[in-house]
Design a protein around this motif. Structure first.
Motif, mmCIF file in Angstrom:
data_model
loop_
_atom_site.group_PDB
_atom_site.id
_atom_site.type_symbol
_atom_site.label_atom_id
_atom_site.label_comp_id
_atom_site.label_asym_id
_atom_site.label_seq_id
_atom_site.Cartn_x
_atom_site.Cartn_y
_atom_site.Cartn_z
ATOM 1 N N CYS A 86 36.947 43.204 46.314
ATOM 2 C CA CYS A 86 37.542 43.976 47.412
ATOM 3 C C CYS A 86 38.436 45.084 46.871
ATOM 4 N N ALA A 87 39.209 44.774 45.849
ATOM 5 C CA ALA A 87 40.154 45.744 45.293
ATOM 6 C C ALA A 87 39.442 46.963 44.712
ATOM 7 N N PHE A 88 38.240 46.756 44.185
ATOM 8 C CA PHE A 88 37.509 47.850 43.542
ATOM 9 C C PHE A 88 36.304 48.291 44.369
ATOM 10 N N ALA A 89 36.338 48.030 45.671
ATOM 11 C CA ALA A 89 35.214 48.391 46.536
ATOM 12 C C ALA A 89 35.011 49.904 46.567
ATOM 13 N N PRO A 90 33.802 50.398 46.217
ATOM 14 C CA PRO A 90 33.554 51.843 46.238
ATOM 15 C C PRO A 90 33.211 52.382 47.622
ATOM 16 N N THR A 91 32.754 51.507 48.534
ATOM 17 C CA THR A 91 32.380 51.928 49.883
ATOM 18 C C THR A 91 32.884 50.901 50.890
ATOM 19 N N LEU A 92 32.893 51.291 52.153
ATOM 20 C CA LEU A 92 33.312 50.365 53.195
ATOM 21 C C LEU A 92 32.315 49.217 53.321
ATOM 22 N N GLU A 93 31.031 49.512 53.163
ATOM 23 C CA GLU A 93 30.013 48.469 53.243
ATOM 24 C C GLU A 93 30.235 47.418 52.156
ATOM 25 N N TRP A 94 30.604 47.861 50.981
ATOM 26 C CA TRP A 94 30.919 46.934 49.882
ATOM 27 C C TRP A 94 32.102 46.050 50.274
ATOM 28 N N LEU A 95 33.131 46.656 50.849
ATOM 29 C CA LEU A 95 34.320 45.904 51.247
ATOM 30 C C LEU A 95 33.974 44.876 52.322
ATOM 31 N N ILE A 96 33.129 45.257 53.281
ATOM 32 C CA ILE A 96 32.721 44.321 54.336
ATOM 33 C C ILE A 96 32.004 43.121 53.730
ATOM 34 N N ALA A 97 31.083 43.385 52.802
ATOM 35 C CA ALA A 97 30.343 42.297 52.159
ATOM 36 C C ALA A 97 31.265 41.429 51.309
ATOM 37 N N ALA A 98 32.181 42.057 50.574
ATOM 38 C CA ALA A 98 33.107 41.303 49.722
ATOM 39 C C ALA A 98 34.042 40.438 50.549
ATOM 40 N N ARG A 99 34.426 40.933 51.717
ATOM 41 C CA ARG A 99 35.286 40.125 52.595
ATOM 42 C C ARG A 99 34.540 38.886 53.098
ATOM 43 N N PHE A 100 33.252 39.026 53.374
ATOM 44 C CA PHE A 100 32.446 37.884 53.789
ATOM 45 C C PHE A 100 32.421 36.825 52.693
ATOM 46 N N VAL A 101 32.187 37.261 51.446
ATOM 47 C CA VAL A 101 32.155 36.327 50.310
ATOM 48 C C VAL A 101 33.543 35.730 50.081
ATOM 49 N N GLN A 102 34.574 36.539 50.253
ATOM 50 C CA GLN A 102 35.949 36.055 50.107
ATOM 51 C C GLN A 102 36.217 34.915 51.090
ATOM 52 N N ALA A 103 35.739 35.057 52.321
ATOM 53 C CA ALA A 103 35.914 34.003 53.319
ATOM 54 C C ALA A 103 35.150 32.745 52.935
ATOM 55 N N LEU A 104 33.938 32.907 52.375
ATOM 56 C CA LEU A 104 33.158 31.744 51.937
ATOM 57 C C LEU A 104 33.919 30.944 50.891
ATOM 58 N N GLY A 105 34.681 31.627 50.057
ATOM 59 C CA GLY A 105 35.497 30.924 49.061
ATOM 60 C C GLY A 105 36.772 30.375 49.647
ATOM 61 N N GLY A 106 37.448 31.174 50.464
ATOM 62 C CA GLY A 106 38.746 30.781 50.989
ATOM 63 C C GLY A 106 38.702 29.593 51.924
ATOM 64 N N CYS A 107 37.593 29.423 52.653
ATOM 65 C CA CYS A 107 37.538 28.324 53.609
ATOM 66 C C CYS A 107 37.449 26.968 52.919
ATOM 67 N N ALA A 108 37.142 26.950 51.616
ATOM 68 C CA ALA A 108 37.131 25.675 50.881
ATOM 69 C C ALA A 108 38.509 25.027 50.924
ATOM 70 N N GLY A 109 39.545 25.823 50.727
ATOM 71 C CA GLY A 109 40.897 25.276 50.756
ATOM 72 C C GLY A 109 41.269 24.747 52.119
ATOM 73 N N MET A 110 40.812 25.428 53.174
ATOM 74 C CA MET A 110 41.137 24.999 54.529
ATOM 75 C C MET A 110 40.451 23.679 54.866
ATOM 76 N N VAL A 111 39.158 23.560 54.510
ATOM 77 C CA VAL A 111 38.400 22.344 54.809
ATOM 78 C C VAL A 111 38.891 21.171 53.967
ATOM 79 N N LEU A 112 38.991 21.389 52.659
ATOM 80 C CA LEU A 112 39.234 20.284 51.746
ATOM 81 C C LEU A 112 40.685 19.835 51.742
ATOM 82 N N SER A 113 41.621 20.706 52.098
ATOM 83 C CA SER A 113 43.008 20.253 52.209
ATOM 84 C C SER A 113 43.132 19.219 53.325
#
Length: 402
Positions: A86-113
């Protein structure tokens, strides 16, 4: 549960609110950087919510098959890499996709906690721990927008995601060295092929589904407030943008305070008893809010009083609803936690969207959706309470306070 574990679980629980609230002040800068408007930048938020809903359903069965620790490490690592992308996203489309992947990772902490708390604690102890974790959930909306705004103004929007990268990397290290596997040795490990069966059985569990939806609909009211309050406070009542964070933070402080009071009361009264009473306060505050909003008052403060009460009540409703839903899930705790989170965020996102659909230039749409959530939360809580008491009469629980 020791303090070290609670702190690590608190950091994991913070992934969701931090990744949402932290970058909101950066919307104008992101729009400028990619030569677009803020409406298109909002797609990065929508993609994050989509990732949260999908990802949580995947982690549940995986955690019930392989334990909590390995999926947790994978998820936090994925969040770290996606934050860097996300920090190095060259386009908005890249940022949108990276945010989706970021959520796929971040929800692990929410579920497993939640699953880890369920592994280690009784229902009453779980409600106490969830209330303590609400401290993090309440502080994040206060501190994140303020810090995010400072970083954007001084260093640029990319530093928000660099900070999230650093935070998640440190959390990954804490999990690796300080959070052992919580699934008991010899605990039945459900095969991945049975994931749909687990979810189907959970949907057939009226007690689980009732508590999960009660908490989800109450959370939907909070998302309605988050979606509607910037317009109501800033545009409608002329609150300076730099003061919005203080109003938002004051309400979050009430949420934190009630959550900590709940942690002390739950051992005496039980989570289900407190939940069935507090939803009525939620509804009463919502009805007063709707009545005042309908009067189109010239002053903001009459709206602030019922808003504060309703948000504060969530500090009791959300942890107790989660504890009641997770009680007795045992070998399917991971799947139960995943479905709980998916239901909560799906309903909440729908309510936030409804505020936008009903927008009419007043505070009434926000108040209407909040009141609707209050009516549904009370109805579900009462129906679930009756079903719980009927089940307890046939099979008395070990902990009668549930």
């Amino acid at each position: 549960m020791n303090l070290r574990t609670i702190l690590i679980l608190g950091a994991l629980s913070a992934f969701g609110p931090l990744a949402i609230d932290f970058y909101l002040p950066g919307f104008p800068a992101i729009a400028l950087a990619f030569a677009t408007d803020e409406q298109h930048v909002q797609l990065t938020l929508a993609s994050y919510f989509l990732g949260l809903s999908i990802g949580q359903l995947a982690y549940g069965p995986i955690a019930d098959r392989f334990g909590r620790r390995l999926p947790l490490l994978f998820g936090v690592g994925l969040f770290t890499l996606a934050s860097l992308a996300c920090a190095f996203a060259p386009t908005l489309e890249w940022l949108i996709a990276a945010r989706f992947v970021q959520a796929l990772g971040g929800c692990a902490g929410m579920v497993l906690s939640r699953a880890i708390v369920s592994d280690k604690c009784s229902p009453v102890e779980s409600a106490k721990v969830f209330s303590q974790l609400m401290l993090v959930m309440g502080l994040a909306p206060i501190l994140a927008p303020m810090l995010g705004g400072l970083l954007v103004n001084v260093y640029g929007w990319q530093t928000i995601f660099m900070t999230l990268t650093l935070f998640s990397a440190m959390t990954a290290a804490a999990v690796a060295w300080g959070l052992p596997e919580s699934m008991p040795a010899g605990h039945p490990r459900l095969p991945l092929s049975g994931a749909l069966g687990s979810y189907w059985r959970l949907f057939g569990d009226r007690i689980f589904l009732g508590h999960a939806l009660t908490g989800g609909i109450a959370m939907a009211g909070m998302f309605s407030y988050i979606a509607g309050s910037p317009f109501v406070f800033i545009k409608l009542y002329g609150v300076p943008a730099e003061h919005y964070g203080w109003l938002f933070g004051t309400n979050a402080a009430g949420f934190i305070l009630v959550a900590q009071v709940n942690a002390r009361l739950v051992g005496r009264f039980g989570p289900a008893w407190l939940l069935s009473r507090m939803v009525w306060l939620y509804l009463a505050a919502a009805l007063v809010l709707l009545g005042i909003a309908s009067l189109h008052t010239e002053k903001l403060w009459p709206l602030l009083v019922p808003l504060f009460i309703y948000i504060a009540s969530l500090g009791c409703i959300i942890p107790n609803a989660s504890a009641c839903a997770m009680a007795g899930q045992g070998k399917r705790a991971g799947s139960a936690s995943a479905l709980l989170g998916c239901l909560q965020f799906s309903v909440a996102a729908g309510a936030a969207a409804l505020v936008g659909v009903l927008h009419d230039g007043t505070a009434v749409p926000m108040a209407t959706v909040i009141t609707l959530c209050g009516v549904l939360a009370v109805s579900l809580a009462m129906l679930t309470r009756r079903a719980q008491l009927k089940r307890d009469a046939l099979n008395p629980p070990v902990d009668v306070r549930l």
